[in-house]
Motif scaffolding. Sequence first.
Motif, PDB file in Angstrom:
ATOM      1  N   TYR A   1      58.426  83.134 -15.596  1.00 49.36           N
ATOM      2  CA  TYR A   1      57.670  84.380 -15.808  1.00 49.36           C
ATOM      3  C   TYR A   1      56.169  84.079 -15.821  1.00 49.36           C
ATOM      4  O   TYR A   1      55.377  84.768 -15.187  1.00 49.36           O
TER       5      TYR A   1
ATOM      6  N   ARG B   1      51.921  90.593 -16.697  1.00 49.73           N
ATOM      7  CA  ARG B   1      50.965  90.882 -15.621  1.00 49.73           C
ATOM      8  C   ARG B   1      49.834  91.802 -16.088  1.00 49.73           C
ATOM      9  O   ARG B   1      48.725  91.759 -15.555  1.00 49.73           O
ATOM     10  N   ALA B   2      50.131  92.648 -17.061  1.00 50.39           N
ATOM     11  CA  ALA B   2      49.117  93.609 -17.524  1.00 50.39           C
ATOM     12  C   ALA B   2      47.980  92.918 -18.274  1.00 50.39           C
ATOM     13  O   ALA B   2      46.836  93.364 -18.208  1.00 50.39           O
ATOM     14  N   VAL B   3      48.289  91.834 -18.997  1.00 50.93           N
ATOM     15  CA  VAL B   3      47.255  91.262 -19.875  1.00 50.93           C
ATOM     16  C   VAL B   3      46.982  89.776 -19.650  1.00 50.93           C
ATOM     17  O   VAL B   3      46.184  89.182 -20.371  1.00 50.93           O
ATOM     18  N   VAL B   4      47.660  89.191 -18.653  1.00 52.09           N
ATOM     19  CA  VAL B   4      47.450  87.767 -18.383  1.00 52.09           C
ATOM     20  C   VAL B   4      47.090  87.620 -16.908  1.00 52.09           C
ATOM     21  O   VAL B   4      47.746  88.227 -16.059  1.00 52.09           O
ATOM     22  N   THR B   5      46.072  86.827 -16.607  1.00 49.90           N
ATOM     23  CA  THR B   5      45.769  86.566 -15.199  1.00 49.90           C
ATOM     24  C   THR B   5      45.749  85.061 -14.954  1.00 49.90           C
ATOM     25  O   THR B   5      45.807  84.263 -15.904  1.00 49.90           O
TER      26      THR B   5
ATOM     27  N   GLY C   1      61.108  85.684 -12.698  1.00 45.03           N
ATOM     28  CA  GLY C   1      59.653  85.791 -12.787  1.00 45.03           C
ATOM     29  C   GLY C   1      59.102  87.109 -12.284  1.00 45.03           C
ATOM     30  O   GLY C   1      58.043  87.528 -12.718  1.00 45.03           O
ATOM     31  N   ILE C   2      59.779  87.789 -11.366  1.00 40.13           N
ATOM     32  CA  ILE C   2      59.231  89.085 -10.945  1.00 40.13           C
ATOM     33  C   ILE C   2      59.943  90.232 -11.642  1.00 40.13           C
ATOM     34  O   ILE C   2      59.640  91.397 -11.396  1.00 40.13           O
ATOM     35  N   GLY C   3      60.890  89.920 -12.506  1.00 41.55           N
ATOM     36  CA  GLY C   3      61.499  90.982 -13.292  1.00 41.55           C
ATOM     37  C   GLY C   3      62.543  91.767 -12.532  1.00 41.55           C
ATOM     38  O   GLY C   3      62.850  92.901 -12.871  1.00 41.55           O
TER      39      GLY C   3
ATOM     40  N   PHE D   1      45.070  95.204 -11.465  1.00 37.22           N
ATOM     41  CA  PHE D   1      45.944  96.375 -11.534  1.00 37.22           C
ATOM     42  C   PHE D   1      45.177  97.599 -12.060  1.00 37.22           C
ATOM     43  O   PHE D   1      45.483  98.719 -11.703  1.00 37.22           O
TER      44      PHE D   1
ATOM     45  N   MET E   1      41.519  91.773 -22.546  1.00 34.30           N
ATOM     46  CA  MET E   1      41.849  90.915 -21.406  1.00 34.30           C
ATOM     47  C   MET E   1      42.826  91.643 -20.486  1.00 34.30           C
ATOM     48  O   MET E   1      43.862  91.119 -20.096  1.00 34.30           O
ATOM     49  N   ILE E   2      42.509  92.895 -20.144  1.00 35.76           N
ATOM     50  CA  ILE E   2      43.326  93.692 -19.241  1.00 35.76           C
ATOM     51  C   ILE E   2      43.163  93.133 -17.822  1.00 35.76           C
ATOM     52  O   ILE E   2      42.056  92.799 -17.423  1.00 35.76           O
ATOM     53  N   ALA E   3      44.263  93.031 -17.090  1.00 43.99           N
ATOM     54  CA  ALA E   3      44.199  92.481 -15.737  1.00 43.99           C
ATOM     55  C   ALA E   3      43.474  93.456 -14.811  1.00 43.99           C
ATOM     56  O   ALA E   3      43.993  94.522 -14.490  1.00 43.99           O
TER      57      ALA E   3
ATOM     58  N   ILE F   1      51.717  97.715 -11.305  1.00 45.44           N
ATOM     59  CA  ILE F   1      52.287  96.363 -11.234  1.00 45.44           C
ATOM     60  C   ILE F   1      53.633  96.408 -10.512  1.00 45.44           C
ATOM     61  O   ILE F   1      53.981  95.514  -9.741  1.00 45.44           O
TER      62      ILE F   1
ATOM     63  N   MET G   1      49.032 101.089 -15.895  1.00 46.93           N
ATOM     64  CA  MET G   1      48.927  99.880 -15.070  1.00 46.93           C
ATOM     65  C   MET G   1      50.311  99.335 -14.709  1.00 46.93           C
ATOM     66  O   MET G   1      50.505  98.796 -13.618  1.00 46.93           O
TER      67      MET G   1
ATOM     68  N   LEU H   1      44.426 101.743 -10.194  1.00 47.59           N
ATOM     69  CA  LEU H   1      44.654 103.070 -10.769  1.00 47.59           C
ATOM     70  C   LEU H   1      43.781 104.130 -10.110  1.00 47.59           C
ATOM     71  O   LEU H   1      44.128 105.297 -10.080  1.00 47.59           O
TER      72      LEU H   1
ATOM     73  N   ILE I   1      47.467 100.436 -20.323  1.00 44.12           N
ATOM     74  CA  ILE I   1      48.441  99.385 -19.990  1.00 44.12           C
ATOM     75  C   ILE I   1      49.697  99.998 -19.368  1.00 44.12           C
ATOM     76  O   ILE I   1      50.240  99.490 -18.385  1.00 44.12           O
TER      77      ILE I   1
ATOM     78  N   ALA J   1      57.962  90.908 -17.284  1.00 44.64           N
ATOM     79  CA  ALA J   1      57.221  90.747 -16.022  1.00 44.64           C
ATOM     80  C   ALA J   1      56.011  91.676 -15.995  1.00 44.64           C
ATOM     81  O   ALA J   1      54.928  91.289 -15.552  1.00 44.64           O
TER      82      ALA J   1
END
Lengths: 394, 394
Positions: free
Chosen positions: A137, A115-119, B279-281, B6, B1-3, A276, A272, B10, A269, A111
């Motif tokens: 997910y 979220r860190a690398v996909v939007t 999906g949210i872990g 989030f 490709m960092i989101a 998240i 981040m 920081l 990451i 999760a």
Amino acid sequence: MIAEEFKQMLGQKSVIRELSEYAAERAKQVGYENVFDYSLGNPSVSVPRAFTDKLIELASSEDSMAVHGYSPSLGITSVREKVAASLSERFGLNYKKEHIFMTSGAAGALAHALRAVVTAGDEVITFAPFFPEYTPYVHGLGAVLKVVPPDTETMQINFEAFEKMFSSKVAAVLINTPNNPSGAVYSTETIKKLAAFLSEKEKEYGHDIYLISDEPYREIVFEHVDAPYTAQYYTHTITCYSFSKSLSLPGERIGYVAVNPDCPDAALIITMCGQISRGIGHNCPPSLIQLAVAQVLDMTADLSVYETNMNILYDGLTKLGFSCVKPGGTFYIFPKALEDDAVAFCKHALKYDLILVPADSFGCPGYFRMAYCIPTEKVERSLTAFEKLAKDYQ
Amino acid sequence: MIAEEFKQMLGQKSVIRELSEYAAERAKQVGYENVFDYSLGNPSVSVPRAFTDKLIELASSEDSMAVHGYSPSLGITSVREKVAASLSERFGLNYKKEHIFMTSGAAGALAHALRAVVTAGDEVITFAPFFPEYTPYVHGLGAVLKVVPPDTETMQINFEAFEKMFSSKVAAVLINTPNNPSGAVYSTETIKKLAAFLSEKEKEYGHDIYLISDEPYREIVFEHVDAPYTAQYYTHTITCYSFSKSLSLPGERIGYVAVNPDCPDAALIITMCGQISRGIGHNCPPSLIQLAVAQVLDMTADLSVYETNMNILYDGLTKLGFSCVKPGGTFYIFPKALEDDAVAFCKHALKYDLILVPADSFGCPGYFRMAYCIPTEKVERSLTAFEKLAKDYQ
């Protein structure tokens, strides 16, 4: 004002859960020992005694808050340091605590990594057969999950199909090795080829492509099997781990995200991930479990029974005419059904109290999954039932 | 490709965390006993001995999987039954396991409750002063959080402002009583008035409006304080609970969602929570902790120290000229700063090693929060420091 999105999901009852409920009901009728329940991936061996001892020692501490107090949002610092040191020692990469984020199992790790690398709008590619929970997910992020069809000859990666499906929209590639449900372990050759392809695409498209490596079965690898550590071969690797299987404590929800220390954004990451967590209700795995696991990082439960069971099943089933790639790890085996429709086949198998899971939801129709984390004597007895089942198809 | 979403977060380093880090640094210089750290809401009393005993008994069980195995996605059935029975007995509502979903603390509970009844574009209303983490909880859904300005005279609800801000877009109202940061407990009169208003609006707008009641401090209520159970007064109430404070185990991440059994969609919302988890872990709180907590549901840690500390502070501070609503519960007190700018005031207080949190992020500028979950003798000694501080403003 009920959220329709989640209400709709209620219709899709999990086949695995349905089967396992059926098995429990059937056990009441004919006795537990007579139902060969291969449906659920719940480890069958005990947690290591050392884990229990450490847990009790911690719980007995006079300093209640040192054990049960809030964990920092990235995980308890000493735990992250120990995880980093253990990974560095084992795999030769220079992990520090800055590269580790403690999570509630692999689900929590995925999760956060996703979220860190996909939007929203991005594509994530995975390979069949695949763990069906990847779908919620990825969909939960508003991203698209593309599934590469299986290479059923080897259960390695079908590179031809993969390369065709690849586009500049792909933000991450998600692999699971050792694999649930196939039991296959990606070889060094496979991982190298994948890494080379992704590096090439990074250059071509001018942006990073992350490889998210879901590795809850990393410690269940059988003798003489080539089992590379993915992050060693690709810089932009985010490793998602869970102790559920290695320590036999799936209910305790403990795992981590480890970002390859050579990845320039590794520490970013991880920090981040702490952001998240806010909003998704994650907020760290339990402190007591973090502290206890950190004491037994390089230990595993006695996992040898899985290889024993696998050998019995692989030999028995292939003799009966089933075709099947020999598993290199996990506690799954993934034979081809004896008719095209694996759902019909698994339904028929219930006649002999064999609880098998059709692999349609794993993206590999015509196959079925068996989770052989059950007592060995039961595995042996089940072969008689398989013999009867196979006869029906002769 | 960092989101980016989030990554941007920081920048907003938490004031509370910054202060608590400063306090830790300062303690190294002048000694821990000389720093009056009122910044962190970490319970200061031990978990009940009975909890530890039950935990050790469970961990010692021969049946490793019964303790450490996967929890069903809604929580362990026997645990849900016990939580329902305990709530029914205490509050007279007819809770069954169908109305209970086990979560990773209150954060997990809020994440699920909000997702169940709020969708993108909806509005959620809460009341200042409020717990700042509500912002990412609500924004993460694509919904809008509207904050009703405080009634600083009583720290109850500012109904005039609330009614003006209400619209048909409001899907849920989020309250927190006993309140972090004010320590106020909403009276029966307040809850009745709120319930009546919401019922009227439900009729007017023709749709359900949920009242999400965040109650991690429910068990910390002081003598003779009127502390109604919200769900008794409003059908569409979703109660979010955490055992963090009542049992002094904030790091173990255990709580629940309880939907008012009279709510027609109660059971539906609970089963939806199981889908939201995907999906949210989230995936269930730890099994061992679920099982142990279920054995001590009607127990609390020795919480009496909080009332002792509150009385010392309330008397001491009001004598020094601070104005402040007397807390009815929690371990927070919420005085007005001695200058308009509470940030400047709290910065000045550092001179006397008083670590106070300015309430700007709680939606109540000009006030500050003190978490008095620290030893009583330290609370007493801190009054001398407050005396010096107050003198600077005479």
